[in-house]
Structures are given as structure tokens and as C-alpha cells.
Design a protein around this motif. Structure first.
Motif, mmCIF file in Angstrom:
data_model
loop_
_atom_site.group_PDB
_atom_site.id
_atom_site.type_symbol
_atom_site.label_atom_id
_atom_site.label_comp_id
_atom_site.label_asym_id
_atom_site.label_seq_id
_atom_site.Cartn_x
_atom_site.Cartn_y
_atom_site.Cartn_z
ATOM 1 N N SER A 18 0.828 -1.222 0.000
ATOM 2 C CA SER A 18 0.000 0.000 0.000
ATOM 3 C C SER A 18 0.859 1.267 0.000
ATOM 4 O O SER A 18 0.351 2.374 -0.167
ATOM 5 C CB SER A 18 -0.974 0.001 1.190
ATOM 6 O OG SER A 18 -0.255 0.058 2.403
ATOM 7 N N CYS A 19 2.169 1.109 0.193
ATOM 8 C CA CYS A 19 3.068 2.276 0.081
ATOM 9 C C CYS A 19 3.210 2.637 -1.402
ATOM 10 O O CYS A 19 3.580 1.795 -2.216
ATOM 11 C CB CYS A 19 4.439 1.942 0.662
ATOM 12 S SG CYS A 19 5.671 3.224 0.351
ATOM 13 N N VAL A 20 2.883 3.905 -1.737
ATOM 14 C CA VAL A 20 2.951 4.322 -3.142
ATOM 15 C C VAL A 20 4.231 5.128 -3.424
ATOM 16 O O VAL A 20 4.347 5.796 -4.441
ATOM 17 C CB VAL A 20 1.690 5.134 -3.549
ATOM 18 C CG1 VAL A 20 0.448 4.263 -3.467
ATOM 19 C CG2 VAL A 20 1.520 6.380 -2.682
ATOM 20 N N HIS A 21 5.170 5.080 -2.491
ATOM 21 C CA HIS A 21 6.506 5.683 -2.658
ATOM 22 C C HIS A 21 6.464 7.199 -2.848
ATOM 23 O O HIS A 21 7.346 7.765 -3.484
ATOM 24 C CB HIS A 21 7.266 5.049 -3.844
ATOM 25 C CG HIS A 21 7.088 3.561 -3.933
ATOM 26 N ND1 HIS A 21 7.504 2.712 -2.941
ATOM 27 C CD2 HIS A 21 6.494 2.785 -4.885
ATOM 28 C CE1 HIS A 21 7.195 1.461 -3.271
ATOM 29 N NE2 HIS A 21 6.567 1.484 -4.448
ATOM 30 N N CYS A 22 5.432 7.844 -2.321
ATOM 31 C CA CYS A 22 5.292 9.289 -2.571
ATOM 32 C C CYS A 22 6.346 10.112 -1.834
ATOM 33 O O CYS A 22 6.686 11.222 -2.251
ATOM 34 C CB CYS A 22 3.901 9.751 -2.149
ATOM 35 S SG CYS A 22 3.601 9.567 -0.371
ATOM 36 N N GLY A 23 6.846 9.609 -0.717
ATOM 37 C CA GLY A 23 7.901 10.317 0.018
ATOM 38 C C GLY A 23 7.400 11.386 0.970
ATOM 39 O O GLY A 23 8.213 12.098 1.577
ATOM 40 N N ILE A 24 6.085 11.492 1.132
ATOM 41 C CA ILE A 24 5.541 12.517 2.037
ATOM 42 C C ILE A 24 6.051 12.305 3.469
ATOM 43 O O ILE A 24 6.228 13.255 4.229
ATOM 44 C CB ILE A 24 3.987 12.509 1.977
ATOM 45 C CG1 ILE A 24 3.540 13.053 0.631
ATOM 46 C CG2 ILE A 24 3.360 13.305 3.123
ATOM 47 C CD1 ILE A 24 2.047 12.964 0.368
ATOM 48 N N CYS A 25 6.300 11.041 3.810
ATOM 49 C CA CYS A 25 6.735 10.735 5.183
ATOM 50 C C CYS A 25 8.200 11.114 5.446
ATOM 51 O O CYS A 25 8.600 11.241 6.610
ATOM 52 C CB CYS A 25 6.550 9.241 5.447
ATOM 53 S SG CYS A 25 7.370 8.205 4.212
ATOM 54 N N ARG A 43 10.169 5.102 3.650
ATOM 55 C CA ARG A 43 10.013 4.536 2.301
ATOM 56 C C ARG A 43 11.105 3.501 2.022
ATOM 57 O O ARG A 43 10.834 2.416 1.484
ATOM 58 C CB ARG A 43 10.073 5.676 1.279
ATOM 59 C CG ARG A 43 9.822 5.242 -0.143
ATOM 60 C CD ARG A 43 9.703 6.436 -1.063
ATOM 61 N NE ARG A 43 10.934 7.245 -1.091
ATOM 62 C CZ ARG A 43 11.038 8.409 -1.726
ATOM 63 N NH1 ARG A 43 10.007 8.899 -2.379
ATOM 64 N NH2 ARG A 43 12.176 9.073 -1.720
ATOM 65 N N ILE A 46 10.453 0.365 4.071
ATOM 66 C CA ILE A 46 9.333 -0.406 3.513
ATOM 67 C C ILE A 46 9.813 -1.156 2.267
ATOM 68 O O ILE A 46 9.478 -2.323 2.057
ATOM 69 C CB ILE A 46 8.134 0.528 3.186
ATOM 70 C CG1 ILE A 46 7.510 1.017 4.487
ATOM 71 C CG2 ILE A 46 7.095 -0.186 2.322
ATOM 72 C CD1 ILE A 46 6.538 2.167 4.312
ATOM 73 N N CYS A 80 1.493 9.520 6.548
ATOM 74 C CA CYS A 80 1.217 8.736 5.334
ATOM 75 C C CYS A 80 -0.229 8.848 4.852
ATOM 76 O O CYS A 80 -1.159 8.461 5.560
ATOM 77 C CB CYS A 80 1.548 7.271 5.614
ATOM 78 S SG CYS A 80 1.197 6.214 4.204
ATOM 79 N N PRO A 81 -0.435 9.336 3.628
ATOM 80 C CA PRO A 81 -1.812 9.440 3.109
ATOM 81 C C PRO A 81 -2.390 8.085 2.719
ATOM 82 O O PRO A 81 -3.596 7.954 2.542
ATOM 83 C CB PRO A 81 -1.664 10.348 1.880
ATOM 84 C CG PRO A 81 -0.247 10.210 1.462
ATOM 85 C CD PRO A 81 0.554 9.879 2.687
ATOM 86 N N SER A 82 -1.538 7.061 2.575
ATOM 87 C CA SER A 82 -2.037 5.736 2.173
ATOM 88 C C SER A 82 -2.338 4.846 3.368
ATOM 89 O O SER A 82 -2.764 3.697 3.182
ATOM 90 C CB SER A 82 -0.994 5.033 1.294
ATOM 91 O OG SER A 82 -0.714 5.809 0.166
ATOM 92 N N VAL A 84 -0.259 3.406 5.555
ATOM 93 C CA VAL A 84 0.634 2.248 5.750
ATOM 94 C C VAL A 84 0.865 2.045 7.257
ATOM 95 O O VAL A 84 1.308 2.959 7.946
ATOM 96 C CB VAL A 84 1.999 2.477 5.034
ATOM 97 C CG1 VAL A 84 2.940 1.313 5.313
ATOM 98 C CG2 VAL A 84 1.801 2.659 3.535
#
Ligand code: SF4
Ligand code: SF4
Length: 417
Positions: A18-25, A43, A46, A80-82, A84
Motif C-alpha cells: 500500500s506504500c505508493v513511494h510518494c515520500g511525504i513521510c 520509504r 518499507i 502517510c496518506p495511504s 501504511v
């Protein structure tokens, strides 16, 4: 029975994917801020866990090291917006590493083992506290520090610098503290390990305040450790044993089980994920601030300026942010100044500050720098580990800073104000 999620379970794989690798974290991750390494970011970690879960790499000492360097602070979960569930994934992978016997040679496993043999055992911890108290009271500490006798022993030096001053004399919390005034119900109080031994006055104040708020407070002498340290270290079997013993120690009909230590509270609220049949117990767990924020206490004026540090396992682990602030704002005359990066880890993280003193020291310095900027000379936080870490760093910097648990300030406003 302990539930033992595996890395290869479909639910674990789904969570990793479910991690979309966006890097927000990334900017919220303390170890990424200090080390600036992708593999020491959420990231990156994960990515490593997923590669192992999908069988693209075996678990290696290198992977173990990147996970050992994680504080388990869960700031990445908040960011995390997803959604995780990083904490569960980290602990599942650490358990898998323990099972497979894969360890990093760069991690001090001897010290970790020794700490796990002492910290979760109040009798052993009390014996240690008696020795350290003697060391502090007899002037030996001043001599050792003056002559720099611990200079060659890095871990011992780190531990020594963190020693809180001997606590004020405080009788153990009675097994029953009856409610005062209008009765609201019956709660259990977790007295904990570090809290019981090094901060007994915080436990005593917690029981007195809960009773003043209308709760009968039950604190069985037979209660032991909640197992949080073992859970975070990936030792699920020992953790399960602690959890089952603790649940058995409390009456089954309590309205709530109250904790005043964020790390313990976070583990207790997640018992249902790890221990079969623990969902009902876990659902009744509350941080003390959650119950006291609802109470109508006759607080007197306390004209003080204070700031508040969010303990990671309260803010990120339990999502409890507003209750402690609301509690402090109810004290007449008290000025609460917000702290920049209030929910960035102070470096304590269980026993991390002893195992990884460089990174923990860097985070401790950042925390005290931000506190200094607020102008407040009292900082409040709901976890004994954070109190110890922040107070230790303030002492090192020569900053006159009082580091208190919220119940200590509330107690002052109720009994002494
Ligand atoms: S738990 Fe904390 S240290 Fe670990 S990856 Fe997440 S934000 Fe970083
Ligand atoms: S953990 Fe969440 S915030 Fe971080 S990279 Fe993955 S999806 Fe993005």
C-alpha cells in the motif's frame, strides 16, 4: 496465544504494497532528518521489508541494521496518506529477524539483552535504582563526573548521564484508592516498570487525581510489565507472556485500564493485534489525560508558562494530542506555548537512546533547542522515557528546565495552587 503475523502473510504483503513511494513521510522521519539516507527513511525501510516479504532478497544483517536504526516513533504513520501501518510492519519484520537469527554486527545486542533482562522486571529495576540512588546521594556521582572516570565507557557514560535524580519519597500506590465525590466507575492503574521505580510520585499523583475525578482506582500489586520493550525488539513470545500475565492481574470488570506512560499505553491499546482474545481488554485502555480531560476538578491558579512535547507513542501511536493540551489549558493562569516540531521524537524511544547514543543525542539536542526557543522553562510530556531524555539533554546544556508529567502540574493546581 500470541498472534504471530508473518512477513509473507497476504495481509502483511498488502500493507507493504500500500506504500505508493510518494515520500511525504520522509521529512517527518527523525532518522532520515539526521542520516539523510533513503534506506533510513520509512520509504526505504518499507522497500527493504517488501523485498524480503516477496522473496526478492533474504533477510540480511544489512536490512537488520536499517531496521535497528528506526526509532519506531511512527511519525511516518501520521504523515502517510495511504495509511501504511508502519509500526506493525516494523515489529513483524523484527520478529522475523529474531526467528531467523539474523542480526547486524553494528548493533549492540549484548547491551540490548542486558536491558531487556532488567527494565521489564520491577524488582531488578528497583535494585538498580537503589544502587544509583546511593551513587548519587553519596557524592560518588560528582566525583566520577568531575574526574571523567566514565570517559572510556561510552554506553555506561550514556546511561549515567540519563539517570534521573532520586525521586521524592512516595508511598506505593494502594491496591484500592476509593473515588471521592460523585462516583463515575472503577479503573485499573498500570504502575509500569520505569514509572514505578523512577517516577513513583507520578503514579501516586495519577491515582489521587483519578480518585478526585470520581474513579475507584485499582492497582494490583501482582501486576508486572506490559511487554512493550519486547514487542518493539521483535521478541513476540516473551511479549505474549508479559501481556497475558498483565491481563490476568486486573479484574475483568473494570471500566478502563489507565496508563500514564505513552509507550506502555500504545502497546496495551494494540494487544488485540498481537494476542488472541485481547481485543476487549485493549479497547478499554486509556491514557490518563483522556480521562482527566473530561473531569470537573476545582483547579486553582498556576501562573506559569509551559510548553508541551508530544510523546511519539501518545501522538502517533495512540493519536492522543488534544486531551493533554486541553488538560493543561484548564489550569487557570497557565500559559501554554506551542513547541515547534512538538511531535518529532526526542531520541528516547524505549532503550534507543542507550543503544544508539549519537542519533539519540542529535535528536535530544534538536528537541531542547526548540524548547529553549519557546521561552518556557517548564516542559510537560506524558512518557517517562521522554522526561528522562529531555531532562538529561537540558542538564548537559546547563539549561534550567523542569520536565514534568501532566499529572504533576495538575496535582500542583489541585492541591497546592
Ligand atoms: S518509525 Fe519513526 S524513525 Fe522509523 S521510519 Fe517511521 S518515522 Fe522514521
Ligand atoms: S509510507 Fe506512505 S507517505 Fe511514506 S512513501 Fe509510502 S505511501 Fe508515501
Amino acid at each position: 496465544m500470541t498472534r504471530t503475523p508473518r512477513l509473507s502473510d497476504p495481509a502483511t504483503l498488502d500493507a507493504l504494497r500500500s506504500c505508493v513511494h510518494c515520500g511525504i513521510c520522509l521529512p517527518q522521519c527523525p532518522t532520515y532528518r539526521v542520516l539523510e539516507e533513503e534506506m533510513d527513511s520509512p520509504r526505504g525501510r518499507i522497500y527493504l521489508m517488501r523485498a524480503a516479504a516477496e522473496g526478492r532478497t533474504p533477510l540480511t544483517p544489512g536490512i537488520a541494521r536499517h531496521l535497528d536504526l528506526c526509532l519506531g516513533c511512527r511519525a511516518c504513520e501520521t504523515a502517510c496518506p495511504s495509511g501504511v501501518p508502519f509500526g506493525h510492519l516494523l515489529e513483524t519484520t523484527r520478529a522475523e529477524l529474531t526467528r531467523a537469527g539474523v542480526r547486524s554486527p553494528q548493533t549492540d545486542h549484548g547491551t540490548l539483552r542486558a536491558l531487556l533482562e532488567v527494565f521489564p522486571h520491577p524488582a531488578r529495576l528497583s535494585a538498580l535504582a537503589a544502587m544509583t540512588s546511593l551513587y548519587q546521594r553519596t557524592g560518588l556521582q560528582a566525583m566520577v563526573r568531575g574526574f571523567g572516570l566514565l570517559a572510556p565507557f561510552k554506553k555506561l557514560r550514556t546511561l549515567e548521564a540519563l539517570l534521573p535524580p532520586p525521586p521524592p519519597a512516595s508511598a506505593p500506590v494502594p491496591e484500592l484508592t476509593p473515588a471521592r465525590g460523585k462516583r463515575r466507575g472503577r479503573v485499573g492503574l498500570l504502575t509500569g516498570c520505569v514509572q514505578r521505580v523512577f517516577f513513583p510520585h507520578v503514579n501516586a499523583e495519577t491515582a489521587r487525581l483519578l480518585a478526585a475525578a470520581g474513579w475507584d482506582v485499582v492497582a494490583p500489586r501482582s501486576q508486572g510489565c506490559c511487554g512493550a520493550l519486547h514487542l518493539h525488539a521483535g521478541r513476540l513470545d516473551e511479549f505474549g507472556g508479559f501481556a497475558r500475565d498483565l491481563m490476568r492481574a486486573f479484574p475483568a470488570d473494570l471500566d478502563h485500564l489507565v496508563t500514564n506512560a505513552a509507550g506502555c499505553g500504545s502497546a496495551l491499546k494494540e494487544y488485540g493485534h498481537w494476542v488472541a482474545g485481547a481485543d476487549d481488554f485493549a479497547a478499554r485502555v486509556r491514557d490518563v489525560s483522556e480521562l482527566l480531560a473530561e473531569a470537573d476538578l476545582p483547579l486553582r491558579e498556576l501562573p506559569l508558562t509551559v510548553t508541551y512535547h508530544d510523546a511519539c507513542h501518545l501522538a502517533h501511536g495512540q493519536k492522543v494530542r488534544s486531551a493533554p493540551r486541553a488538560l493543561l489549558r484548564r489550569i487557570p493562569g497557565l500559559c501554554l506555548v506551542e513547541l515547534a516540531d512538538s511531535d518529532l521524537c526526542c531520541g528516547s524511544a524505549g532503550v534507543y537512546n542507550i543503544l544508539e547514543p549519537e542519533i539519540a543525542g542529535d535528536l535530544g539536542r534538536r528537541k531542547v533547542d526548540r524548547i529553549r526557543e519557546t521561552g518556557a522553562r517548564i516542559v510537560v510530556t506524558g512518557n517517562p522515557g521522554c522526561i528522562t531524555q529531555i531532562a538529561g539533554e537540558a542538564r548537559r546544556q546547563g539549561l534550567a528546565l523542569e520536565v514534568l508529567h501532566p499529572v504533576e502540574l495538575l496535582g500542583r493546581a489541585l492541591w497546592e495552587g
